[in-house]
Design a protein around this motif. Structure first.
Motif, PDB file in Angstrom:
ATOM      1  N   ALA A 139       5.732  17.802   3.115  1.00  0.00           N
ATOM      2  CA  ALA A 139       6.542  16.996   2.210  1.00  0.00           C
ATOM      3  C   ALA A 139       7.625  16.188   2.937  1.00  0.00           C
ATOM      4  O   ALA A 139       7.848  14.956   2.557  1.00  0.00           O
ATOM      5  CB  ALA A 139       7.216  17.845   1.137  1.00  0.00           C
ATOM      6  N   VAL A 140       8.254  16.621   3.850  1.00  0.00           N
ATOM      7  CA  VAL A 140       9.551  16.077   4.666  1.00  0.00           C
ATOM      8  C   VAL A 140       8.889  14.955   5.586  1.00  0.00           C
ATOM      9  O   VAL A 140       9.376  13.644   5.351  1.00  0.00           O
ATOM     10  CB  VAL A 140      10.157  16.945   5.575  1.00  0.00           C
ATOM     11  N   VAL A 141       7.638  15.025   6.102  1.00  0.00           N
ATOM     12  CA  VAL A 141       7.182  14.168   7.039  1.00  0.00           C
ATOM     13  C   VAL A 141       6.643  13.095   5.979  1.00  0.00           C
ATOM     14  O   VAL A 141       6.663  11.819   6.322  1.00  0.00           O
ATOM     15  CB  VAL A 141       5.922  14.850   7.724  1.00  0.00           C
ATOM     16  N   ALA A 142       5.935  13.363   4.872  1.00  0.00           N
ATOM     17  CA  ALA A 142       5.461  12.420   3.926  1.00  0.00           C
ATOM     18  C   ALA A 142       6.846  11.590   3.616  1.00  0.00           C
ATOM     19  O   ALA A 142       6.628  10.222   3.402  1.00  0.00           O
ATOM     20  CB  ALA A 142       4.978  12.891   2.692  1.00  0.00           C
ATOM     21  N   GLN A 143       7.941  12.019   3.296  1.00  0.00           N
ATOM     22  CA  GLN A 143       9.407  11.102   2.933  1.00  0.00           C
ATOM     23  C   GLN A 143       9.620  10.333   4.184  1.00  0.00           C
ATOM     24  O   GLN A 143      10.196   9.275   3.844  1.00  0.00           O
ATOM     25  CB  GLN A 143      10.336  12.200   2.754  1.00  0.00           C
ATOM     26  N   ARG A 144       9.738  10.948   5.354  1.00  0.00           N
ATOM     27  CA  ARG A 144       9.958  10.160   6.551  1.00  0.00           C
ATOM     28  C   ARG A 144       9.154   8.680   6.547  1.00  0.00           C
ATOM     29  O   ARG A 144       9.704   7.675   7.216  1.00  0.00           O
ATOM     30  CB  ARG A 144       9.859  10.770   7.779  1.00  0.00           C
ATOM     31  N   GLN A 145       8.031   8.520   5.942  1.00  0.00           N
ATOM     32  CA  GLN A 145       7.376   7.280   6.205  1.00  0.00           C
ATOM     33  C   GLN A 145       7.940   6.482   5.702  1.00  0.00           C
ATOM     34  O   GLN A 145       7.916   5.095   6.324  1.00  0.00           O
ATOM     35  CB  GLN A 145       5.844   7.438   5.650  1.00  0.00           C
ATOM     36  N   ARG A 146       8.724   6.348   4.847  1.00  0.00           N
ATOM     37  CA  ARG A 146       9.444   5.564   4.021  1.00  0.00           C
ATOM     38  C   ARG A 146      10.462   4.434   4.835  1.00  0.00           C
ATOM     39  O   ARG A 146      10.703   3.371   4.889  1.00  0.00           O
ATOM     40  CB  ARG A 146      10.327   6.107   2.843  1.00  0.00           C
ATOM     41  N   SER A 147      11.119   5.334   5.706  1.00  0.00           N
ATOM     42  CA  SER A 147      12.290   4.735   6.489  1.00  0.00           C
ATOM     43  C   SER A 147      11.383   4.143   7.851  1.00  0.00           C
ATOM     44  O   SER A 147      12.350   3.741   8.710  1.00  0.00           O
ATOM     45  CB  SER A 147      13.226   5.734   6.994  1.00  0.00           C
ATOM     46  N   SER A 148      10.179   4.465   8.210  1.00  0.00           N
ATOM     47  CA  SER A 148       9.773   3.837   9.400  1.00  0.00           C
ATOM     48  C   SER A 148       9.482   2.503   9.204  1.00  0.00           C
ATOM     49  O   SER A 148       9.211   1.927   8.073  1.00  0.00           O
ATOM     50  CB  SER A 148       8.390   4.609   9.590  1.00  0.00           C
ATOM     51  N   PHE A 170       0.856  -1.197  -0.003  1.00  0.00           N
ATOM     52  CA  PHE A 170       0.134   0.094  -0.017  1.00  0.00           C
ATOM     53  C   PHE A 170       0.744   1.442   0.001  1.00  0.00           C
ATOM     54  O   PHE A 170       0.307   2.359  -0.197  1.00  0.00           O
ATOM     55  CB  PHE A 170      -1.055  -0.033   1.125  1.00  0.00           C
ATOM     56  N   ARG A 171       2.169   1.139   0.293  1.00  0.00           N
ATOM     57  CA  ARG A 171       2.999   2.108   0.511  1.00  0.00           C
ATOM     58  C   ARG A 171       3.218   2.746  -1.064  1.00  0.00           C
ATOM     59  O   ARG A 171       3.544   1.802  -2.059  1.00  0.00           O
ATOM     60  CB  ARG A 171       4.322   1.924   1.296  1.00  0.00           C
ATOM     61  N   LEU A 172       3.035   4.140  -1.127  1.00  0.00           N
ATOM     62  CA  LEU A 172       3.545   4.703  -2.446  1.00  0.00           C
ATOM     63  C   LEU A 172       5.026   4.772  -2.632  1.00  0.00           C
ATOM     64  O   LEU A 172       5.839   5.109  -1.634  1.00  0.00           O
ATOM     65  CB  LEU A 172       3.042   5.864  -2.763  1.00  0.00           C
ATOM     66  N   SER A 173       5.364   4.834  -3.858  1.00  0.00           N
ATOM     67  CA  SER A 173       7.105   4.875  -4.174  1.00  0.00           C
ATOM     68  C   SER A 173       7.158   6.474  -3.865  1.00  0.00           C
ATOM     69  O   SER A 173       6.267   7.264  -4.071  1.00  0.00           O
ATOM     70  CB  SER A 173       7.141   4.327  -5.622  1.00  0.00           C
ATOM     71  N   PRO A 174       8.356   6.770  -3.730  1.00  0.00           N
ATOM     72  CA  PRO A 174       8.706   8.389  -3.569  1.00  0.00           C
ATOM     73  C   PRO A 174       8.543   9.200  -4.796  1.00  0.00           C
ATOM     74  O   PRO A 174       7.826  10.143  -4.595  1.00  0.00           O
ATOM     75  CB  PRO A 174      10.350   8.370  -3.520  1.00  0.00           C
TER      76      PRO A 174
END
Lengths: 336, 328
Positions: free
Chosen positions: A327-336, A15-19
């Motif tokens: 935008a930065v918070v959205a990017q952080r989801q990836r590393s969680s 379900f996660r979107l690519s960057p």
């Protein structure tokens, strides 16, 4: 690892979107903002988009070099000052001394490359933190720009020994950089920016050097142990950033019709924001030029939409801050 | 980690050292043997040292102020001016004043960055017997010898009046403001509105932060929204020049009037000479007046507490003749 954990992870990944998709979504949202707040139809005019792209171009050129450096795990704070230094030097050579562009452009690029080589060398050879090394270059290059120009703008009004002014012609190729091509619908600086993005894309995605930068950014020690020439590859990234900054400096001087030693102040931060909002990780090793292109468009269009609506300065700053955080918070989801 | 700390500290020291103001004895070198001092120069045999603290040499206008002072002082071989640049740092400027006092200069000229923090050091120097001329920005109280400055409201009003004379009642005006959080920006706006006297209509206004590239961007937006713009009023000449470049790039048939402020020789005045701006209103640096006043003070003459500088207007017609003084 238990099976349920594994399953959970897999579903989440699904379900996660690519960057890139996330950056596209952000760009779509910004454009939607433009559709809603269209400033009495100004947003639907072709000229508005042409100008938005032209205004983002200098930042975009800087962001190309910044992407290379950030992927290698570094940062280049000096690019704004290099823009000023090259703007001043190229205006001096082109307007005051009337030199041919075939000499001015290579010399200007050489100035940028030298700045990049020095900060890259300090980082890679002396092992100084990139933040510190490029901060030093940022201060130094700004000082050099002021020294070369004598603190004033290098313009077509040239002071002579007897305190009177003579007026030089603006070089034809300066006008050409600030003109438009393709039936007047695309600015030349936008074409320059697109070419820079293409070169950076090929270098990163299709060339062995790009692979090396990813490896260094992900884990420098591991890269070294697997035989990557870490020091030359890193220095080359800063040299590339310096050359892109020099190209941006020439574009800046041509658009301003002068070389301003105060030009480019704060541009490095805009370029970094564009790279990061696109989805390239500040920690290095992840990202790409396509993401940077999306970041350039997001910030460029955001600025344009706020501008055509004549939004007051205070509101603009607050909105820009909010967008960056989102935008930065959205990017952080990836590393969680 | 320790090594990083050491590097950071070393770098900070370097930055601070590099940032420290360079003193530059300027006018002394112009002790041109052949040139006679002006007959009215006081005590020509005696040499005076003047300390000049500039708040920030990052702005062309302030570079010009220093150049004006240098040029004016060069006319008087008995004057030596020491220039210091505070690089937009109030505390650095404060130490300039203290350094001048301990160096025992004969007079201090200071163009302060901020009023509050510099009031006390200036007052201390003044009470210690050193005359102080405050240039451009005022300080609190009256513990200084003389304040020399221009009036931005007056200049904005003159620009507004000139524009009102050159437009119709329903003309569309674009106002490119400096920074509305700064006093000069507010004054140049308020004076302008007053000077217009209700003529024309400001259809688009934006802060361009005194920067030419920003002005060009904002003008692009104004052009996207309005097909015919009659006047562009920018709070400084680089702003008006940026707007001109935007209009030129847009390829509009009809060129609006471009009006700017500051009239530096290499910017606004040059733009008017080149036919880029229609008018520019000088924001005088007061460099010449500061040296004239300094000479009077050093000769023991009495000088007024406040000197308000007169602005000049430069248009195509009068630019060759050096502009015209604006009365009031």
């Amino acid at each position: 690892m238990t099976a349920s954990n594994d399953l959970q992870r897999n579903t989440k990944k699904h379900f996660r979107l690519s960057p890139a998709a996330r950056a596209f979504l952000a760009l779509a949202l910004v454009l939607l903002l433009g559709f809603v707040f269209n400033a009495h139809g100004a947003f639907f005019k072709l000229g508005t988009h042409r100008d938005a792209l032209r205004q983002s171009s200098v930042y975009g050129i800087l962001a190309c070099g910044m992407t290379l450096v950030i992927i290698s795990g570094g940062i280049d704070l000096a690019v704004g000052s290099v823009v000023a230094l090259v703007a001043v030097c190229s205006a001096l050579m082109a307007i005051h001394w009337n030199w041919s562009p075939w000499i001015v452009v290579p010399l200007s690029l050489l100035i940028g490359a030298t700045c990049g080589a020095v900060s890259g060398g300090i980082t890679a050879l002396l092992r100084v933190q990139p933040f510190i090394a490029t901060l030093a270059m940022m201060v130094f290059a700004r000082g050099l720009a002021k020294h070369v120009s004598g603190g004033t703008k290098i313009s077509t009004a040239i002071e002579q020994a007897d305190k009177t002014y003579r007026y030089a012609e603006l070089p034809k190729w300066f006008r050409a950089i600030d003109s438009r091509v393709l039936w007047g619908q695309v600015s030349v600086v936008t074409v320059v920016c697109a070419a820079c993005l293409l070169v950076a894309f090929i270098a990163l995605a299709r060339h062995v050097w790009g692979r090396q930068l990813y490896a260094i950014g992900a884990n420098e020690e591991a890269a070294r142990l697997s035989g990557v020439p870490v020091i030359p590859a890193k220095i080359a990234a800063y040299v590339a950033s310096g050359v892109f900054a020099a190209i941006a400096g020439i574009c800046q001087a041509a658009q301003e019709t002068q070389g301003d030693p105060e030009a480019g102040a704060g541009y490095e931060l805009v370029a970094i924001a564009m790279v990061v909002i696109g989805g390239t990780s500040l920690m290095g090793g992840r990202g790409g030029v396509c993401l940077t292109l999306l970041g350039v468009l997001i910030i460029g269009y955001l600025e344009k939409i706020l501008s055509i609506n004549a939004v007051p300065e205070a509101t603009r700053l607050m909105l820009t801050g909010i967008i960056i955080v989102v935008a930065v918070v959205a990017q952080r989801q990836r590393s969680s | 980690m320790l090594r990083l700390h050491a590097i950071v500290h070393l770098l900070l020291v370097i930055v601070i050292l590099a940032g420290c103001s360079q003193s530059e004895p300027a006018a002394k070198s112009a002790a041109t043997a052949g040139e006679k001092p002006k007959s009215d120069a006081p005590a020509a045999s005696k040499t005076f040292t003047i300390g000049m603290s500039q708040c920030n040499l990052g702005e062309p206008w302030r570079v010009q102020m220093n150049a004006d002072i240098k040029a004016a002082a060069a006319q008087h071989p008995n004057l030596e001016v020491i220039f210091k640049d505070a690089q937009n740092d109030t505390l650095r400027q404060r130490s300039h004043i203290e350094e001048f006092v301990s160096a025992g200069v004969n007079l201090i000229i200071v163009s302060p960055k901020e009023a509050e923090p510099l009031t006390e050091p200036i007052a201390n120097a003044f009470r210690g017997g050193i005359p102080v001329i405050v240039l451009d920005r005022a300080v609190r109280g009256d513990a200084f010898t003389c304040f020399i400055g221009a009036n931005n409201v007056q200049i904005g009003r003159a620009a507004g009046k000139w524009i009102a004379e050159h437009i119709g009642n329903d003309a569309k005006i674009v106002e490119l403001k400096g920074l509305m959080t700064s006093i000069p920006g507010q004054d140049r706006h308020n004076g302008f509105v007053e000077g217009l006297g209700g003529k024309g209509k400001v259809v688009f206004e934006a802060d361009m932060k005194w920067l030419e590239p920003e002005a060009r961007k904002e003008m692009d937006s104004a052009l996207a929204r309005f097909d015919d713009i009659d006047v562009v009023y920018a709070h400084n000449d680089p702003g008006a020049h940026g707007a001109y470049l935007a209009v030129q790039a847009a390829g509009r048939e009809k060129k609006p009037l471009f009006v700017g402020i500051d009239a530096l020789p290499q910017e606004g005045v040059a733009y008017v000479s080149q036919g880029i701006l229609n008018a520019t209103f000088q924001y005088p640096t007061g460099g010449q007046e500061a040296i004239d006043t300094a000479l009077k003070i050093l000769a023991g003459e009495k000088v007024p507490k406040t000197i308000t500088l007169k602005s000049r207007i430069f248009t195509k017609e009068n630019v060759a003749a050096g502009g015209a003084v604006i009365e009031n």
